[in-house]
Design a protein around this motif. Structure first.
Motif, PDB file in Angstrom:
ATOM      1  N   PHE A 125       8.111 -18.664  -6.366  1.00 45.11           N
ATOM      2  CA  PHE A 125       8.233 -19.904  -6.510  1.00 45.11           C
ATOM      3  C   PHE A 125       8.483 -20.871  -5.465  1.00 45.11           C
ATOM      4  O   PHE A 125       8.771 -22.085  -5.574  1.00 45.11           O
ATOM      5  CB  PHE A 125       9.517 -20.052  -7.691  1.00 45.11           C
ATOM      6  CG  PHE A 125       9.471 -19.705  -8.869  1.00 45.11           C
ATOM      7  CD1 PHE A 125       8.679 -20.100  -9.918  1.00 45.11           C
ATOM      8  CD2 PHE A 125      10.266 -18.680  -9.252  1.00 45.11           C
ATOM      9  CE1 PHE A 125       8.394 -19.553 -11.147  1.00 45.11           C
ATOM     10  CE2 PHE A 125      10.296 -18.008 -10.716  1.00 45.11           C
ATOM     11  CZ  PHE A 125       9.305 -18.730 -11.379  1.00 45.11           C
ATOM     12  N   TRP A 135      11.173 -22.145 -15.999  1.00 46.70           N
ATOM     13  CA  TRP A 135      10.430 -20.685 -16.366  1.00 46.70           C
ATOM     14  C   TRP A 135      11.096 -20.352 -17.712  1.00 46.70           C
ATOM     15  O   TRP A 135      12.241 -20.156 -17.892  1.00 46.70           O
ATOM     16  CB  TRP A 135      10.801 -19.829 -15.329  1.00 46.70           C
ATOM     17  CG  TRP A 135      10.444 -18.315 -15.652  1.00 46.70           C
ATOM     18  CD1 TRP A 135      10.608 -17.338 -16.033  1.00 46.70           C
ATOM     19  CD2 TRP A 135       8.694 -18.031 -15.283  1.00 46.70           C
ATOM     20  NE1 TRP A 135       9.894 -16.269 -15.968  1.00 46.70           N
ATOM     21  CE2 TRP A 135       8.801 -16.846 -15.424  1.00 46.70           C
ATOM     22  CE3 TRP A 135       7.742 -19.021 -14.757  1.00 46.70           C
ATOM     23  CZ2 TRP A 135       7.307 -16.063 -15.389  1.00 46.70           C
ATOM     24  CZ3 TRP A 135       6.542 -18.058 -14.736  1.00 46.70           C
ATOM     25  CH2 TRP A 135       6.337 -16.808 -15.109  1.00 46.70           C
ATOM     26  N   ILE A 179       5.256 -26.292 -11.041  1.00 44.30           N
ATOM     27  CA  ILE A 179       6.357 -25.701 -12.106  1.00 44.30           C
ATOM     28  C   ILE A 179       7.793 -26.236 -11.830  1.00 44.30           C
ATOM     29  O   ILE A 179       8.020 -26.026 -10.743  1.00 44.30           O
ATOM     30  CB  ILE A 179       6.120 -24.156 -12.074  1.00 44.30           C
ATOM     31  CG1 ILE A 179       6.535 -23.652 -13.427  1.00 44.30           C
ATOM     32  CG2 ILE A 179       6.696 -23.485 -10.942  1.00 44.30           C
ATOM     33  CD1 ILE A 179       5.748 -22.233 -13.761  1.00 44.30           C
ATOM     34  N   ILE A 186       8.000 -12.452  -8.386  1.00 44.24           N
ATOM     35  CA  ILE A 186       7.724 -13.823  -8.818  1.00 44.24           C
ATOM     36  C   ILE A 186       7.782 -14.799  -7.483  1.00 44.24           C
ATOM     37  O   ILE A 186       9.085 -14.771  -7.003  1.00 44.24           O
ATOM     38  CB  ILE A 186       8.445 -14.234 -10.105  1.00 44.24           C
ATOM     39  CG1 ILE A 186       8.355 -13.212 -11.205  1.00 44.24           C
ATOM     40  CG2 ILE A 186       8.088 -15.696 -10.327  1.00 44.24           C
ATOM     41  CD1 ILE A 186       9.126 -13.613 -12.076  1.00 44.24           C
ATOM     42  N   LEU A 204      10.740 -26.262  -8.923  1.00 41.75           N
ATOM     43  CA  LEU A 204      11.645 -25.251  -9.917  1.00 41.75           C
ATOM     44  C   LEU A 204      12.860 -25.875  -9.915  1.00 41.75           C
ATOM     45  O   LEU A 204      13.743 -25.889  -9.153  1.00 41.75           O
ATOM     46  CB  LEU A 204      11.225 -24.025  -9.619  1.00 41.75           C
ATOM     47  CG  LEU A 204      12.213 -22.810 -10.720  1.00 41.75           C
ATOM     48  CD1 LEU A 204      11.372 -22.868 -11.784  1.00 41.75           C
ATOM     49  CD2 LEU A 204      12.282 -21.691  -9.886  1.00 41.75           C
ATOM     50  N   LEU A 233      15.810 -21.635 -14.645  1.00 43.45           N
ATOM     51  CA  LEU A 233      15.334 -20.071 -14.658  1.00 43.45           C
ATOM     52  C   LEU A 233      16.159 -19.779 -16.122  1.00 43.45           C
ATOM     53  O   LEU A 233      17.209 -20.350 -16.103  1.00 43.45           O
ATOM     54  CB  LEU A 233      15.858 -19.171 -13.570  1.00 43.45           C
ATOM     55  CG  LEU A 233      14.916 -19.363 -12.233  1.00 43.45           C
ATOM     56  CD1 LEU A 233      15.427 -18.526 -11.449  1.00 43.45           C
ATOM     57  CD2 LEU A 233      13.324 -18.912 -12.672  1.00 43.45           C
TER      58      LEU A 233
END
Length: 199
Positions: free
Chosen positions: A119, A107, A104, A117, A124, A127
């Motif tokens: 991560f 988000w 991922i 959450i 990532l 956000l």
């Protein structure tokens, strides 16, 4: 003749384990009595749109790359070490969401998660503004270099090994902030901190 018969029998006994999307009928084979959907290590590549899971959803170590529109999980999500890269806006997860080791990168706004959450160890990078986390937030060992202004975290914040060296202007952390060795040079002007800072 015997060789031909052996070939026919061999081809009939080989099972097809190639990756494919899962449909509503196949889902029944992976549900338990509590409504938990357990797909860990299964070859499925996609979940159906509008899927409602009464319990937890486990897609750990799967080739699933996205959580579809309308997905409603009444328990928690375990997606660690999956190929997950995208989550559709509007997805609802009543419990926690664990993405550790997944693929991922961002988000989206509009995803609702009722717990922590995670991560950790993901690529990532972003956000959304106005993010509220209903538990802990871990961005340990991610390339994320900033938190959105006005972020609210109801639990603890873990940033060790991330690229974060500055905090936003306004930030709320109701628990503790664990820096994990990161050196933060810029602190919020408006910091609402319920716990302590651990270096």
């Amino acid at each position: 003749m015997l060789r031909m018969i052996a070939l026919i029998i061999g081809s009939l006994t080989i099972t097809n384990v190639s990756a494919e999307p899962i449909d509503h009928y196949q889902i029944l084979n992976h549900l338990d009595n509590y409504g938990n959907l357990y797909l860990r290590n299964k070859p499925y590549t996609a979940l159906p749109t509008g899927l409602v899971v009464d319990g937890n959803l486990n897609i750990e170590n799967t080739p699933i790359t996205r959580l579809p529109k309308g997905l409603d999980i009444n328990g928690s999500l375990k997606a660690s070490n999956s190929q997950l890269t995208r989550v559709a806006s509007g997805v609802k997860i009543k419990g926690y969401a664990d993405f550790m080791g997944s693929k991922i990168t961002s988000w989206p706004k509009g995803v609702k998660v009722g717990g922590f959450i995670n991560f950790t160890d993901t690529p990532l990078q972003r956000l959304p503004n106005g993010l509220r986390v209903r538990g802990d937030l871990s961005v340990i060992r991610t390339p994320l270099n900033e938190l959105p202004n006005g972020i609210v975290i109801d639990g603890d914040l873990y940033i060790g090994g991330s690229a974060i060296t500055a905090f936003p202007e306004t930030m709320t952390v109701k628990g503790n902030i664990y820096l994990g060795g990161n050196i933060v040079k810029t602190w919020p002007t408006n910091l609402d901190l319920g716990g302590a800072v651990a270096r």
